[in-house]
Design a protein around this motif. Sequence first.
Motif, PDB file in Angstrom:
ATOM      1  N   CYS A 328       0.543  -3.270  -8.059  1.00  0.00           N
ATOM      2  CA  CYS A 328      -0.103  -2.251  -7.214  1.00  0.00           C
ATOM      3  C   CYS A 328      -0.033  -2.614  -5.740  1.00  0.00           C
ATOM      4  CB  CYS A 328      -1.547  -2.033  -7.660  1.00  0.00           C
ATOM      5  SG  CYS A 328      -2.584  -3.496  -7.485  1.00  0.00           S
ATOM      6  N   ARG A 332       4.260   0.339  -3.077  1.00  0.00           N
ATOM      7  CA  ARG A 332       4.474   1.224  -1.921  1.00  0.00           C
ATOM      8  C   ARG A 332       5.519   0.657  -0.949  1.00  0.00           C
ATOM      9  NH1 ARG A 332      -0.646   1.460  -3.738  1.00  0.00           N
ATOM     10  NH2 ARG A 332      -1.625   3.479  -3.964  1.00  0.00           N
ATOM     11  N   ASP A 333       5.656  -0.672  -0.930  1.00  0.00           N
ATOM     12  CA  ASP A 333       6.647  -1.294  -0.037  1.00  0.00           C
ATOM     13  C   ASP A 333       8.007  -1.442  -0.699  1.00  0.00           C
ATOM     14  OD1 ASP A 333       4.705  -1.648   1.889  1.00  0.00           O
ATOM     15  OD2 ASP A 333       4.068  -3.573   1.027  1.00  0.00           O
ATOM     16  N   PRO A 336      10.394   2.327  -2.402  1.00  0.00           N
ATOM     17  CA  PRO A 336      11.241   3.257  -1.635  1.00  0.00           C
ATOM     18  C   PRO A 336      12.701   2.823  -1.531  1.00  0.00           C
ATOM     19  CG  PRO A 336       9.127   3.004  -0.550  1.00  0.00           C
ATOM     20  CD  PRO A 336       9.147   2.003  -1.679  1.00  0.00           C
ATOM     21  N   CYS A 353       6.871   4.952 -14.417  1.00  0.00           N
ATOM     22  CA  CYS A 353       6.082   3.846 -13.879  1.00  0.00           C
ATOM     23  C   CYS A 353       5.437   3.039 -15.005  1.00  0.00           C
ATOM     24  CB  CYS A 353       4.985   4.427 -12.987  1.00  0.00           C
ATOM     25  SG  CYS A 353       3.802   3.205 -12.411  1.00  0.00           S
ATOM     26  N   ASP A 377      -3.973   2.239  -9.574  1.00  0.00           N
ATOM     27  CA  ASP A 377      -3.450   2.208  -8.208  1.00  0.00           C
ATOM     28  C   ASP A 377      -1.918   2.143  -8.191  1.00  0.00           C
ATOM     29  OD1 ASP A 377      -3.758   2.202  -5.412  1.00  0.00           O
ATOM     30  OD2 ASP A 377      -3.413   0.033  -5.385  1.00  0.00           O
ATOM     31  N   GLU A 378      -1.343   1.415  -9.151  1.00  0.00           N
ATOM     32  CA  GLU A 378       0.134   1.385  -9.158  1.00  0.00           C
ATOM     33  C   GLU A 378       0.695   2.769  -9.474  1.00  0.00           C
ATOM     34  OE1 GLU A 378       2.291  -1.909 -10.760  1.00  0.00           O
ATOM     35  OE2 GLU A 378       4.195  -0.824 -10.586  1.00  0.00           O
ATOM     36  N   ARG A 380      -0.701   5.568  -8.776  1.00  0.00           N
ATOM     37  CA  ARG A 380      -0.927   6.346  -7.550  1.00  0.00           C
ATOM     38  C   ARG A 380       0.168   6.055  -6.519  1.00  0.00           C
ATOM     39  NH1 ARG A 380      -5.503   9.019  -7.317  1.00  0.00           N
ATOM     40  NH2 ARG A 380      -6.958   7.782  -8.532  1.00  0.00           N
ATOM     41  N   GLY A 381       0.479   4.767  -6.352  1.00  0.00           N
ATOM     42  CA  GLY A 381       1.525   4.369  -5.399  1.00  0.00           C
ATOM     43  C   GLY A 381       2.875   4.950  -5.794  1.00  0.00           C
ATOM     44  N   GLU A 384       2.924   8.504  -4.836  1.00  0.00           N
ATOM     45  CA  GLU A 384       3.019   8.658  -3.372  1.00  0.00           C
ATOM     46  C   GLU A 384       4.458   8.452  -2.900  1.00  0.00           C
ATOM     47  OE1 GLU A 384      -1.431   6.819  -2.736  1.00  0.00           O
ATOM     48  OE2 GLU A 384       0.236   5.841  -1.692  1.00  0.00           O
ATOM     49  N   VAL A 385       5.096   7.396  -3.425  1.00  0.00           N
ATOM     50  CA  VAL A 385       6.472   7.096  -2.990  1.00  0.00           C
ATOM     51  C   VAL A 385       7.411   8.241  -3.367  1.00  0.00           C
ATOM     52  CG1 VAL A 385       8.458   5.558  -3.378  1.00  0.00           C
ATOM     53  CG2 VAL A 385       6.176   4.588  -3.019  1.00  0.00           C
TER      54      VAL A 385
END
Length: 451
Positions: A328, A332-333, A336, A353, A377-378, A380-381, A384-385
């Motif tokens: 998590c 996000r880093d 992508p 995921c 949270d993972e 969610r990330g 988002e990505v």
Amino acid sequence: MTPQDSALLQADLEKAAGSLVARQQPEWPDAEALRAAVATLSSYPPLVFAGECDQLRTRLAAAARGEAFVLQGGDCAETFADATADNIRDRVKTVLQMAAVLTYGASVPVVKMGRMAGQYAKPRSSGSETRDGVTLPAYRGDMINDFAFEETARRPDPQRLVRAYHTASATLNLVRAFTTGGFGGLQHVHDWNKGFVATSANVHYERIAHDIDKAMRFMVACGVDVDAMSATEFYSAHEALLLDYERPLTRVDSRTGKAYDTSAHFVWVGERTRDLDSAHIDFVSRISNPVGIKVSAKADPAELLKIIDKVDPQHEPGRVTLITRMGCGTVRDALPAVVEAVTAAGAEVTWICDPMHGNTFESASGYKTRRFDDVVDEVRGFFEVHRALGTVPGGIHVELTGNDVTECLGGTMHIEDADLATRYETLCDPRLNHQQSLELAFLVAEMLSAE
Ligand SMILES: O=C[C@H](O)[C@H](O)COP(=O)(O)O
Ligand SMILES: C=C(OP(=O)(O)O)C(=O)O
Ligand SMILES: [Mn+2]
């Protein structure tokens, strides 16, 4: 398929693998016993039909386009002893309950796949385990050795390959019976979910359950026979880790002349065995099932593109699913760059995921665990990505059980470190319990409906 086709295929697979590195394989102590077990497996009927694998591939292609959503769930390590009617029923029930909620959230069909009927082999970080000064070979899954911490139990036994086949066969038979025989009817599943939200801890989820209720009453009012919606597709999946199991179950499809690994509808290659030149990537490049590849934050996008090229040279929709498992704090880093590289190369993959394997840690009391909030949270990330890049978040891959175990921390039951000992039953990684699995489904449904 003729016996000659099969024999030629087996010889071809073995020859191809001869020069390649196969990581995470046991050292079988008795070569003759291994040869006999492999010959026995080669003589057994397939567990799945190639046509079903093709159908799953079209479902996964739909998920890649955002027209379906994939749910893969089940044990980290299935065991022979736990392949009981009640356990299998409760796992199927959990997946079906999650799928109903996700279908509502996503407004598209949910492709249901169990980490079931074959998930009996585990890659390990270490080849050995030490307890109180005694070192023995690590437990590698019931297909290889026994969990008991004794020398004889930990010795790899090829007869276990045959037992794995029979356990998979019995499991899959019951899964098929449940999912086609009325147990998984939409009305039933919805009633179970109403039971879940009725407890005060879960009131947050009542709104979605209420909306589903309304939608179902609307369908009935329109003349839809919801009782007739009693059969559902359910596919089997596991990590294609132990090649001495997967190869003899690989057969030539008489309709097309192509090879299929008939041990499951979908198989994936794990993070520890997916190097470009590995025997595992070579193996899945030779079968026509839809296949998955696990992708951690450490993955090199350039190597990943070469792997995709090797496994899916024709860019066939639904053929490759990338199962990202980054953690998590990292997703996000790190995600992508991977998504951008794959998109730029024009590869059509299904993105899923796995919010479990990047979020494992040892608790203060010494249990291997995961936090429910990190898992959420993972996911969610991941959403988002994909939203930011305009790509499709196609599904989730979860380690779960239908039982009320205490292996992962948190959730509305607030499982804490001190609670882990109560029912810590996994032989490998910690699983979400029934309650936590449903909570995850409700939260992901909210993410999907916000899409
Ligand atoms: O699911 C698998 C585990 O993550 C993998 O087998 C590694 O587990 P270990 O670090 O306990 O060996
Ligand atoms: C070992 C597993 O995952 P990974 O290969 O992603 O670590 C697993 O799915 O159980
Ligand atoms: Mn695992």
